[in-house]
Design a protein around this motif. Structure first.
Motif, PDB file in Angstrom:
ATOM      1  N   CYS A  29       0.820  -1.217   0.000  1.00 45.51           N
ATOM      2  CA  CYS A  29       0.000   0.000   0.000  1.00 45.51           C
ATOM      3  C   CYS A  29       0.853   1.266   0.000  1.00 45.51           C
ATOM      4  CB  CYS A  29      -0.946   0.009   1.193  1.00 45.51           C
ATOM      5  SG  CYS A  29      -2.410  -1.015   0.956  1.00 45.51           S
ATOM      6  N   ASP A  33      -0.005   4.166  -2.535  1.00 45.62           N
ATOM      7  CA  ASP A  33      -0.312   5.504  -2.027  1.00 45.62           C
ATOM      8  C   ASP A  33       0.624   6.560  -2.620  1.00 45.62           C
ATOM      9  OD1 ASP A  33      -2.258   4.281  -0.501  1.00 45.62           O
ATOM     10  OD2 ASP A  33      -1.126   4.384   1.374  1.00 45.62           O
ATOM     11  N   ALA A  37      -0.794   9.610  -4.886  1.00 47.43           N
ATOM     12  CA  ALA A  37      -0.914  10.806  -4.035  1.00 47.43           C
ATOM     13  C   ALA A  37      -1.197  12.082  -4.825  1.00 47.43           C
ATOM     14  CB  ALA A  37       0.353  10.975  -3.196  1.00 47.43           C
ATOM     15  N   VAL A  40      -5.030  13.181  -5.578  1.00 48.46           N
ATOM     16  CA  VAL A  40      -5.997  13.531  -4.534  1.00 48.46           C
ATOM     17  C   VAL A  40      -6.715  14.840  -4.838  1.00 48.46           C
ATOM     18  CG1 VAL A  40      -6.273  14.112  -2.092  1.00 48.46           C
ATOM     19  CG2 VAL A  40      -4.844  12.178  -2.769  1.00 48.46           C
ATOM     20  N   CYS A  77      -5.943  -1.001  -1.618  1.00 49.33           N
ATOM     21  CA  CYS A  77      -5.208   0.155  -1.076  1.00 49.33           C
ATOM     22  C   CYS A  77      -5.857   1.464  -1.518  1.00 49.33           C
ATOM     23  CB  CYS A  77      -3.761   0.135  -1.550  1.00 49.33           C
ATOM     24  SG  CYS A  77      -2.789  -1.249  -0.939  1.00 49.33           S
ATOM     25  N   LEU A  78      -6.191   1.539  -2.805  1.00 45.86           N
ATOM     26  CA  LEU A  78      -6.800   2.762  -3.335  1.00 45.86           C
ATOM     27  C   LEU A  78      -8.161   3.027  -2.700  1.00 45.86           C
ATOM     28  CD1 LEU A  78      -5.801   2.391  -7.083  1.00 45.86           C
ATOM     29  CD2 LEU A  78      -4.975   4.131  -5.486  1.00 45.86           C
ATOM     30  N   ALA A  80      -9.199   2.080   0.284  1.00 46.22           N
ATOM     31  CA  ALA A  80      -8.996   2.499   1.683  1.00 46.22           C
ATOM     32  C   ALA A  80      -8.586   3.971   1.738  1.00 46.22           C
ATOM     33  CB  ALA A  80      -7.930   1.621   2.347  1.00 46.22           C
ATOM     34  N   GLY A  81      -7.684   4.369   0.860  1.00 41.69           N
ATOM     35  CA  GLY A  81      -7.260   5.767   0.817  1.00 41.69           C
ATOM     36  C   GLY A  81      -8.369   6.694   0.379  1.00 41.69           C
ATOM     37  N   ALA A  82      -9.160   6.250  -0.580  1.00 40.22           N
ATOM     38  CA  ALA A  82     -10.258   7.076  -1.103  1.00 40.22           C
ATOM     39  C   ALA A  82     -11.269   7.395  -0.008  1.00 40.22           C
ATOM     40  CB  ALA A  82     -10.940   6.362  -2.268  1.00 40.22           C
ATOM     41  N   SER A  84     -10.777   7.549   3.239  1.00 37.13           N
ATOM     42  CA  SER A  84     -10.244   8.430   4.274  1.00 37.13           C
ATOM     43  C   SER A  84      -9.984   9.850   3.776  1.00 37.13           C
ATOM     44  CB  SER A  84      -8.955   7.840   4.860  1.00 37.13           C
ATOM     45  OG  SER A  84      -7.926   7.853   3.899  1.00 37.13           O
ATOM     46  N   LEU A  85      -9.867  10.027   2.458  1.00 34.50           N
ATOM     47  CA  LEU A  85      -9.535  11.345   1.906  1.00 34.50           C
ATOM     48  C   LEU A  85     -10.729  12.109   1.341  1.00 34.50           C
ATOM     49  CD1 LEU A  85      -6.241  10.344   0.111  1.00 34.50           C
ATOM     50  CD2 LEU A  85      -6.446  11.722   2.177  1.00 34.50           C
TER      51      LEU A  85
END
Length: 115
Positions: A29, A33, A37, A40, A77-78, A80-82, A84-85
């Motif tokens: 991840c 990420d 990055a 975003v 991974c993407l 999970a990041g999406a 939270s952001l």
């Protein structure tokens, strides 16, 4: 006889090492990420277009995701990041076309990474 047995053991150990190294080749991840990055700003609606760094990072990610397991791991991974952001689907779904990346499936926050 000892030489044959020794060679056989060495051969089997070599095969085990080879196959175990293949199965562990999942993209971490942290790498995913880092490559994503720069996207975003666009994916959250704060930028009008994806930056060249965004497109370049995702193209590198797409090229490095060679196996099905790599692709599934990158997807997880993407996602999970999406979450939270605060990534918005209406912007996220436009990135592949804007960056000229063929992913072969609709890009969405609700994409099932396991299929």
């Amino acid at each position: 006889m000892k030489n044959v047995l020794g060679f056989s053991m060495l051969f089997l150990l070599s095969l085990l090492f080879f196959f175990s190294s293949i199965s562990e080749a999942v993209i971490p991840c942290g790498t995913v990420d880092a490559k994503a990055a720069a996207c975003v700003g666009f994916a959250t609606g704060k930028a009008v277009t994806p930056t060249s760094a965004c497109c370049s990072g995702l193209q590198q990610l797409a090229q490095s995701a060679k196996t099905v397991d790599d692709k599934k791991a990158s997807c997880r991974c993407l996602k999970a990041g999406a979450k939270s952001l605060g990534v918005q689907d209406r912007f996220l779904s436009k990135i592949p076309e804007a960056c000229n990346i063929k992913v072969g499936f609709p890009v969405s926050i609700s994409t099932n990474c396991e299929t």
